[in-house]
Design a protein around this motif. Sequence first.
Motif, PDB file in Angstrom:
ATOM      1  N   TRP A 146      -5.354  -3.404  -2.146  1.00 14.33           N
ATOM      2  CA  TRP A 146      -4.443  -3.264  -1.007  1.00 14.33           C
ATOM      3  C   TRP A 146      -3.895  -1.827  -1.039  1.00 14.33           C
ATOM      4  O   TRP A 146      -3.043  -1.499  -1.857  1.00 14.33           O
ATOM      5  N   GLU A 148      -2.270   1.968   0.329  1.00 15.67           N
ATOM      6  CA  GLU A 148      -1.171   2.528   1.122  1.00 15.67           C
ATOM      7  C   GLU A 148      -1.520   3.987   1.433  1.00 15.67           C
ATOM      8  O   GLU A 148      -1.758   4.781   0.517  1.00 15.67           O
ATOM      9  N   ARG A 150      -0.751   7.670   3.688  1.00 15.55           N
ATOM     10  CA  ARG A 150       0.239   8.494   4.386  1.00 15.55           C
ATOM     11  C   ARG A 150      -0.497   9.708   4.955  1.00 15.55           C
ATOM     12  O   ARG A 150      -1.070  10.489   4.208  1.00 15.55           O
ATOM     13  N   VAL A 157      -2.007   2.238  -4.408  1.00 16.27           N
ATOM     14  CA  VAL A 157      -2.961   1.147  -4.214  1.00 16.27           C
ATOM     15  C   VAL A 157      -2.736   0.111  -5.296  1.00 16.27           C
ATOM     16  O   VAL A 157      -2.360   0.437  -6.427  1.00 16.27           O
ATOM     17  N   ARG A 176      -1.427  -1.539 -10.354  1.00 16.00           N
ATOM     18  CA  ARG A 176      -0.928  -0.721  -9.251  1.00 16.00           C
ATOM     19  C   ARG A 176      -0.857   0.744  -9.671  1.00 16.00           C
ATOM     20  O   ARG A 176      -0.328   1.077 -10.744  1.00 16.00           O
ATOM     21  N   GLU A 178       0.579   4.454  -8.557  1.00 17.85           N
ATOM     22  CA  GLU A 178       1.555   5.156  -7.715  1.00 17.85           C
ATOM     23  C   GLU A 178       2.052   6.363  -8.489  1.00 17.85           C
ATOM     24  O   GLU A 178       1.568   6.673  -9.587  1.00 17.85           O
ATOM     25  N   ILE A 250      -3.330   0.564   8.405  1.00 22.62           N
ATOM     26  CA  ILE A 250      -4.108   0.630   7.165  1.00 22.62           C
ATOM     27  C   ILE A 250      -5.601   0.636   7.460  1.00 22.62           C
ATOM     28  O   ILE A 250      -6.349   1.447   6.920  1.00 22.62           O
TER      29      ILE A 250
END
Length: 524
Positions: A146, A148, A150, A157, A176, A178, A250
């Motif tokens: 999933w 993300e 920008r 992700v 995850r 980040e 997305i």
Amino acid sequence: MAIWDAWYVGDPERLTSVYRGTPTAVRVDRPAQYRGGLVGAAARFFWGRPVGDLQQAPAQLHIPIASDIARAGADLVWSEAPTFAATDKATQARLDELVDDGMLHSLAEGAELGSALGGHYLKVAWDTTIRDDAPFLTLVDADAAWPEFRYGHLVAVTFWWVVARDGQKITRHLERHETNAAGDGIILHGLYEGTEDKLGVAVPLSEHASTAALANLVDAESSISTGSPGIAVTYIPNVTPQRRWRNDPIGRHLGRSDLDGIEGLMDAIDEAWTSWMRDIRLGKARVFASRELLESNGPGQGASLDLDRELFSPLSAAVGSLNMATSTGNANGFLMAQQFAIRYEEHKQTVNELVLNTLRAAGYSAATFGEADGYGAAVTATEVAAREQRSLLTRDRKLRVIRPRLADILEKLLAVDAAIFRSAVKPERPDVQFPDGVQDSPLVLAQTAQALRTAEAASTKTLVAMIHPEWDEKQVDDEAQLILDENKPLPLSDPMGGFAPPAGPTAPGDLSGTTSGDAAVPAG
């Protein structure tokens, strides 16, 4: 993505389940199959049509054209390994060590899966039990994440894997990626117990063997730092833009599958192929025999007919009626043969036309799949490029997406290598170059080089680089120098017989270099 995955895998059971929404063993009609709009249209696919009677269920056959397209898309890009060039020599040497055959295989594998699903993820990982001296790249499928975005850039992700199933309970490992407040990439790990459609509750990482080793590596926040700026993941779309999800925040960044928009054509190919095989099945010769020709096999054993038998006696009808039955097909006679015609040409033309339209809609030339006439003959690179123009244009489009993202993840790989494994190299973004998709044969290249050499239109180094495009600059320089050394002119011999020159001075009047009996020759 589940629909594209079903076509890529090519399992009839999965295709039926996706389009009918039920297992093949439960053949029931669904309300959606009688609705209008997109829902009803999808449910009325060949693989989603309702079947009322199991005994009359068609023998549905599948042509794996989706997997052929995905494989061809990956082969066009990764048939030859690219080159990765860094400006710093130490960095280049370390990069050559990191990019091994296993990593190149993962890149090619990701391209095939990305062709089917619309894209794939590459992430930097390290595990000292697998490789204790360097990090490496791993592949994550597009349907297990999933993301993300920008401004079109991946900023975070979450990946997940099912690590255990126990009845209705499903255990998942979530990972995850980040950045923290300082901008460094971090990786958070979590273990969750839930159901098929519920994530459930978090449990300690030590509860499952696949995550137990991480329990001693994560900090109080269940995270691990990469020690370098930016997340350790990149997403490589297959082809852009994404037409189906262009208005989704997305989905518009996920890339377009090679199978996007051709599902109906692939479904029609399977339907035509199934009809063709049905014609063959129904066209088998069948012989219907009267009861008078059957011979009893005993009480309760039924009766049978030996078709190789030459004499049948007694017969309750005249021989003429038997002949009449076999020649005219009279059902009231002793024997009747039945064989339906097989519509071979009609089915072949239909399937071929559907296949060509499918390949064209997917962005590929028929010649890429060997469908063009005379493709097996020897041709030049120009002729191949003309035949496969559509495929080569698709390849170029994919490379424009791959190059910058591959350079980004390799820079991150070098950064993690420096931060975690103390490699003492300077991380930099390498230059990624892919070889040409079409190359002339060595004979054609040699003839071209000879013509350029005769015309004095190219240097030796240029000619060597043209004939060996896969060589780096040092290999080209070394080979060019060897050629120049071999072509150096030999030293000229003395035309008077090879006498040695005088050993002493040759100044006018100096006779020190002569022997007794030699005549001194003054300077003229």
